[in-house]
Design a protein around this motif. Structure first.
Motif, PDB file in Angstrom:
ATOM      1  N   GLU A 168      45.052  27.643  49.669  1.00 17.67           N
ATOM      2  CA  GLU A 168      43.690  27.199  49.983  1.00 17.67           C
ATOM      3  C   GLU A 168      42.751  28.390  50.181  1.00 17.67           C
ATOM      4  O   GLU A 168      41.592  28.354  49.772  1.00 17.67           O
ATOM      5  N   LEU A 169      43.248  29.444  50.792  1.00 17.66           N
ATOM      6  CA  LEU A 169      42.427  30.610  51.114  1.00 17.66           C
ATOM      7  C   LEU A 169      42.201  31.554  49.942  1.00 17.66           C
ATOM      8  O   LEU A 169      41.165  32.207  49.854  1.00 17.66           O
ATOM      9  N   ALA A 170      43.172  31.639  49.062  1.00 16.14           N
ATOM     10  CA  ALA A 170      43.225  32.733  48.086  1.00 16.14           C
ATOM     11  C   ALA A 170      42.139  32.668  47.020  1.00 16.14           C
ATOM     12  O   ALA A 170      41.949  31.654  46.364  1.00 16.14           O
ATOM     13  N   ASP A 171      41.474  33.812  46.869  1.00  9.98           N
ATOM     14  CA  ASP A 171      40.596  34.038  45.726  1.00  9.98           C
ATOM     15  C   ASP A 171      41.395  34.633  44.573  1.00  9.98           C
ATOM     16  O   ASP A 171      41.010  34.523  43.415  1.00  9.98           O
ATOM     17  N   LEU A 172      42.496  35.276  44.920  1.00 10.41           N
ATOM     18  CA  LEU A 172      43.361  35.947  43.954  1.00 10.41           C
ATOM     19  C   LEU A 172      44.793  35.814  44.451  1.00 10.41           C
ATOM     20  O   LEU A 172      45.053  35.973  45.643  1.00 10.41           O
ATOM     21  N   VAL A 173      45.714  35.508  43.540  1.00 12.99           N
ATOM     22  CA  VAL A 173      47.134  35.402  43.878  1.00 12.99           C
ATOM     23  C   VAL A 173      47.886  36.436  43.053  1.00 12.99           C
ATOM     24  O   VAL A 173      47.719  36.511  41.835  1.00 12.99           O
ATOM     25  N   ILE A 174      48.702  37.240  43.735  1.00 14.38           N
ATOM     26  CA  ILE A 174      49.546  38.208  43.041  1.00 14.38           C
ATOM     27  C   ILE A 174      50.995  37.924  43.411  1.00 14.38           C
ATOM     28  O   ILE A 174      51.358  37.939  44.588  1.00 14.38           O
ATOM     29  N   ASP A 175      51.808  37.647  42.398  1.00 15.77           N
ATOM     30  CA  ASP A 175      53.239  37.459  42.615  1.00 15.77           C
ATOM     31  C   ASP A 175      53.869  38.839  42.722  1.00 15.77           C
ATOM     32  O   ASP A 175      53.846  39.620  41.765  1.00 15.77           O
ATOM     33  N   VAL A 176      54.426  39.130  43.892  1.00 12.12           N
ATOM     34  CA  VAL A 176      54.849  40.501  44.208  1.00 12.12           C
ATOM     35  C   VAL A 176      56.353  40.734  44.093  1.00 12.12           C
ATOM     36  O   VAL A 176      56.802  41.870  44.288  1.00 12.12           O
ATOM     37  N   ASP A 177      57.113  39.719  43.762  1.00 12.75           N
ATOM     38  CA  ASP A 177      58.575  39.839  43.777  1.00 12.75           C
ATOM     39  C   ASP A 177      59.097  41.057  43.022  1.00 12.75           C
ATOM     40  O   ASP A 177      59.972  41.757  43.515  1.00 12.75           O
ATOM     41  N   ALA A 178      58.590  41.300  41.840  1.00 11.57           N
ATOM     42  CA  ALA A 178      59.126  42.361  40.986  1.00 11.57           C
ATOM     43  C   ALA A 178      58.206  43.586  40.935  1.00 11.57           C
ATOM     44  O   ALA A 178      58.386  44.458  40.093  1.00 11.57           O
ATOM     45  N   LEU A 179      57.242  43.653  41.853  1.00 12.79           N
ATOM     46  CA  LEU A 179      56.274  44.751  41.832  1.00 12.79           C
ATOM     47  C   LEU A 179      56.476  45.695  43.010  1.00 12.79           C
ATOM     48  O   LEU A 179      56.853  45.263  44.098  1.00 12.79           O
ATOM     49  N   THR A 180      56.169  46.965  42.795  1.00 14.41           N
ATOM     50  CA  THR A 180      56.141  47.924  43.903  1.00 14.41           C
ATOM     51  C   THR A 180      54.810  47.759  44.632  1.00 14.41           C
ATOM     52  O   THR A 180      53.845  47.212  44.073  1.00 14.41           O
ATOM     53  N   PRO A 181      54.709  48.248  45.859  1.00 18.47           N
ATOM     54  CA  PRO A 181      53.416  48.203  46.549  1.00 18.47           C
ATOM     55  C   PRO A 181      52.300  48.890  45.758  1.00 18.47           C
ATOM     56  O   PRO A 181      51.170  48.385  45.725  1.00 18.47           O
ATOM     57  N   ALA A 182      52.605  49.983  45.094  1.00 18.66           N
ATOM     58  CA  ALA A 182      51.587  50.676  44.301  1.00 18.66           C
ATOM     59  C   ALA A 182      51.103  49.789  43.145  1.00 18.66           C
ATOM     60  O   ALA A 182      49.902  49.755  42.843  1.00 18.66           O
ATOM     61  N   GLU A 183      52.014  49.057  42.514  1.00 16.09           N
ATOM     62  CA  GLU A 183      51.623  48.156  41.425  1.00 16.09           C
ATOM     63  C   GLU A 183      50.774  46.999  41.949  1.00 16.09           C
ATOM     64  O   GLU A 183      49.805  46.586  41.297  1.00 16.09           O
ATOM     65  N   VAL A 184      51.128  46.498  43.129  1.00 14.54           N
ATOM     66  CA  VAL A 184      50.326  45.428  43.733  1.00 14.54           C
ATOM     67  C   VAL A 184      48.924  45.954  44.038  1.00 14.54           C
ATOM     68  O   VAL A 184      47.922  45.302  43.724  1.00 14.54           O
ATOM     69  N   ALA A 185      48.851  47.143  44.620  1.00 14.58           N
ATOM     70  CA  ALA A 185      47.550  47.744  44.941  1.00 14.58           C
ATOM     71  C   ALA A 185      46.719  47.932  43.676  1.00 14.58           C
ATOM     72  O   ALA A 185      45.515  47.635  43.664  1.00 14.58           O
ATOM     73  N   GLU A 186      47.338  48.395  42.607  1.00 12.13           N
ATOM     74  CA  GLU A 186      46.619  48.576  41.338  1.00 12.13           C
ATOM     75  C   GLU A 186      46.049  47.256  40.833  1.00 12.13           C
ATOM     76  O   GLU A 186      44.925  47.211  40.336  1.00 12.13           O
ATOM     77  N   ARG A 187      46.802  46.180  40.971  1.00 12.59           N
ATOM     78  CA  ARG A 187      46.315  44.869  40.511  1.00 12.59           C
ATOM     79  C   ARG A 187      45.140  44.393  41.366  1.00 12.59           C
ATOM     80  O   ARG A 187      44.189  43.804  40.848  1.00 12.59           O
ATOM     81  N   ILE A 188      45.227  44.626  42.659  1.00 14.10           N
ATOM     82  CA  ILE A 188      44.111  44.256  43.533  1.00 14.10           C
ATOM     83  C   ILE A 188      42.870  45.050  43.151  1.00 14.10           C
ATOM     84  O   ILE A 188      41.781  44.488  42.987  1.00 14.10           O
ATOM     85  N   LEU A 189      43.033  46.341  43.004  1.00 17.64           N
ATOM     86  CA  LEU A 189      41.893  47.192  42.656  1.00 17.64           C
ATOM     87  C   LEU A 189      41.306  46.822  41.302  1.00 17.64           C
ATOM     88  O   LEU A 189      40.081  46.804  41.128  1.00 17.64           O
ATOM     89  N   ALA A 190      42.157  46.505  40.355  1.00 17.96           N
ATOM     90  CA  ALA A 190      41.674  46.110  39.027  1.00 17.96           C
ATOM     91  C   ALA A 190      40.886  44.803  39.107  1.00 17.96           C
ATOM     92  O   ALA A 190      39.884  44.627  38.407  1.00 17.96           O
ATOM     93  N   ALA A 191      41.325  43.894  39.947  1.00 13.52           N
ATOM     94  CA  ALA A 191      40.694  42.581  40.032  1.00 13.52           C
ATOM     95  C   ALA A 191      39.405  42.594  40.848  1.00 13.52           C
ATOM     96  O   ALA A 191      38.431  41.944  40.475  1.00 13.52           O
ATOM     97  N   VAL A 192      39.388  43.318  41.955  1.00 13.23           N
ATOM     98  CA  VAL A 192      38.226  43.244  42.847  1.00 13.23           C
ATOM     99  C   VAL A 192      37.656  44.599  43.236  1.00 13.23           C
ATOM    100  O   VAL A 192      36.548  44.665  43.750  1.00 13.23           O
TER     101      VAL A 192
END
Length: 180
Positions: A140-164
């Motif tokens: 309900e809250l999410a503007d963006l959803v990132i599935d993190v199971d197979a990602l490193t924290p750096a990859e998650v951060a890159e996706r956030i930065l790319a998106a917003v």
């Protein structure tokens, strides 16, 4: 509105590590609900739960979340996993990113659950139970959803930065320039 990125998700999803990475990349303030509760109360989360119960923790959590959401500086906020009670405030405060992970991934990441009072004696079962309850709130809250199971924290951060990230930086600079 002051630019903010709020990270939501279950314990073990990587909110704290990813939040620090995103804040550093943007040059923004970083807030971690659990760490701020510990700083305010002088107790670790398990100590606060043991001494005063979950309700006391939730009250302290609501106070630190309000402070983070009302701060005048652009911020990245790692929201405590159970902050669904504060969802109106969270949704209004900025861009909400759900770091989504499968319960089995979360169970591996939190190990024996030490320092996490809600996990009890069976972290795997607790993750399934908590995920089932909390997922609808995060969705309900999410503007963006990132599935993190197979990602490193750096990859998650890159996706956030790319998106917003770029839009947020432009907005923060424009707001700051208007204050001079």
């Amino acid at each position: 509105m002051t630019p903010r990125i709020l990270l939501v998700g279950m314990m073990g999803a990587g909110k704290s590590t990813t939040g620090r990475l995103v804040a550093t990349a943007l040059g923004w303030r970083y807030c971690d609900s659990d760490a701020d509760v510990e700083a305010d109360t002088g107790l670790t989360v398990p100590e606060l739960f043991a001494r005063d119960g979950e309700d006391a923790f939730r009250r302290a959590e609501a106070l630190v979340l309000a402070r983070a959401c009302d701060a005048a500086l652009p911020s990245v906020v790692s929201v405590a996993g159970g902050a669904a009670e504060n969802r109106t405030r969270i949704k209004a405060a900025g861009t909400v990113v759900w770091l989504r992970a499968r319960p089995e991934t979360l169970a591996v990441r939190v190990g024996d659950g030490a320092g996490r009072p809600l996990l009890g004696d069976d972290p795997g079962e607790a993750m399934v139970r908590l995920s089932t309850v909390r997922a609808p709130f995060y969705e309900e809250l999410a503007d963006l959803v990132i599935d993190v199971d197979a990602l490193t924290p750096a990859e998650v951060a890159e996706r956030i930065l790319a998106a917003v990230g770029a839009d947020m930086v432009i907005e923060a600079v424009a707001e700051h320039d208007g204050e001079d």
